[in-house]
Write an enzyme that holds these catalytic residues in place. Structure first.
Site, PDB file in Angstrom:
ATOM      1  N   GLY A  92      13.244  13.594   6.678  1.00 32.58           N
ATOM      2  CA  GLY A  92      14.486  13.048   6.151  1.00 32.58           C
ATOM      3  C   GLY A  92      14.673  11.579   6.440  1.00 32.58           C
ATOM      4  O   GLY A  92      15.335  10.863   5.683  1.00 32.58           O
ATOM      5  N   GLU A 115      -2.003  -1.365 -12.614  1.00 33.69           N
ATOM      6  CA  GLU A 115      -3.323  -0.843 -12.277  1.00 33.69           C
ATOM      7  C   GLU A 115      -3.894   0.004 -13.408  1.00 33.69           C
ATOM      8  O   GLU A 115      -5.096   0.044 -13.643  1.00 33.69           O
ATOM      9  CB  GLU A 115      -3.238   0.005 -11.001  1.00 33.69           C
TER      10      GLU A 115
END
Length: 365
Positions: A92, A115
């Site tokens: 978390g 990319e």
């Protein structure tokens, strides 16, 4: 275009991926340390880095440019997939604004587009490998960085078998490279045979590509990329002088190579590299379990070797002193307006839309 993609990938490897990895690893190490109340590990700052510099030099900017083109495409894929794993490793806390992971991902999302799309990169890499094999090309001549030069003796390589009899032999970095060479060669040969079958059946180039992509060409590109990463790391470690640091890096290299072997165990059995009904796979499993206890003591030093300064990393989850929770609390309480009421607090406290409604009447009675 190839050099442009490589430049973007170099930026991603040195910033986004490097920072992701450092933050996630430091956070995981702190959680493990707190369970054991061991604070000694964070005092060994830069032990390996001080002797051999930054291990990311194995994918230096110049090496990336020399590799270039389709030979680099599979490596792009792995840099992308590892980012999400780093976020998940923080649990978390990885969602916090102060962790820095969200900003890193936002800044790097554009690089993923620059990319190239993953499926396209994989197709380009497999097309290049298949064309070399079909044309009987000189693998040495087309591979200045030796990424495919090992395929020059491909027919002989395909006849090799596993000879390891102990976990130590199985985890030897040279034997692992031999196994990965065979794996790449076998997957390439199998994919080429599949292409030839499709052509004999009268399939055009588009249909052939569709029919080989899922089970053959895609796996070929990924295996080639993983083998390339192992080979570059192998050459880097081999050039080091004998030292404690080299021993640790060899263990890390063995760990990665054995992981790839176990990942593709079914292919090794299917292709005959492992004998049928044999126990070769157990040798690698035992070797991995043995390395876990050795590498855990060096994990902090390995992370420090590639970590930038705390100012550059800019994340309380990856601070070098290991006091993650103190820095995290400081980041939270020092945020502007953290102790003030939000601008919308009246909308929650005074619900004017409830006045005169049945709910107000019921509450009054």
């Amino acid at each position: 275009m190839a050099s442009y993609r490589v430049s973007i990938t170099t930026i991603s490897a040195y910033t986004a991926f490097g920072h992701h990895y450092c933050i996630a690893s430091c956070h995981a190490l702190v959680r493990q340390r707190d369970r054991k109340s061991d604070h000694k590990g964070f005092q060994r700052r830069g032990h390996i880095a001080g002797r051999h510099g930054n291990p990311r030099n194995i994918f230096s900017s110049q090496a990336c440019r020399n590799l270039g083109g389709k030979r680099w495409h599979p490596v792009l894929l792995f840099l992308k997939t590892l980012r999400q794993e780093c976020r998940e490793a923080c649990g978390g806390h990885g969602y916090l604004k102060s962790s820095g992971l969200g900003d890193l991902r936002n800044d790097n999302d554009a690089n993923c587009t620059y990319e190239g799309e993953n499926n396209t990169l994989i197709q380009q890499a497999s097309n290049w490998l298949i064309s070399l094999r079909c044309k009987n090309a000189d693998f040495v001549a087309v591979s200045p960085l030796e990424t495919v030069s090992f395929l020059k003796d491909m027919d002989e390589l395909l006849q090799s078998k596993s000879q390891e009899g102990t976990p130590a032999e199985a985890m030897d970095v040279r034997n692992l490279l031999k196994a990965l060479n065979w794996l790449t060669a076998w997957q390439l040969e199998t994919t080429v045979k599949r292409v030839e079958e499709q052509q004999r059946d009268g399939k055009n180039a588009f249909e052939t590509r569709n029919n080989i992509q899922v089970f053959y060409a895609q796996k070929l590109s990924i295996i080639y990329g993983e083998r390339t990463i192992y080979h570059v790391f192998y050459k880097f470690v081999s050039c080091l002088h004998d030292s404690v640091e080299k021993k640790v890096l060899e263990q890390l290299l063995s760990f990665y190579g054995a992981h790839l072997i176990t990942k593709y165990a079914s292919v090794f059995y299917r292709g005959g590299y492992f004998r049928e009904n044999s126990h070769e796979l157990k040798l690698y499993e035992k070797g991995i379990l043995g390395l876990l206890s050795d590498l855990k003591d060096e994990a902090i030093a390995l992370v420090d070797a590639i970590a930038p300064t705390d100012f550059i990393l800019n994340s309380p989850l990856g601070v070098s002193d290991g006091n993650v929770y103190q820095h995290l609390q400081r980041a939270i309480v020092s945020a502007p307006g953290v102790f003030e009421r939000p601008h919308w607090w009246r909308d929650v406290t005074y619900k004017d839309y409830l006045k005169g409604s049945n709910l107000t009447t019921v509450r009054a009675t």
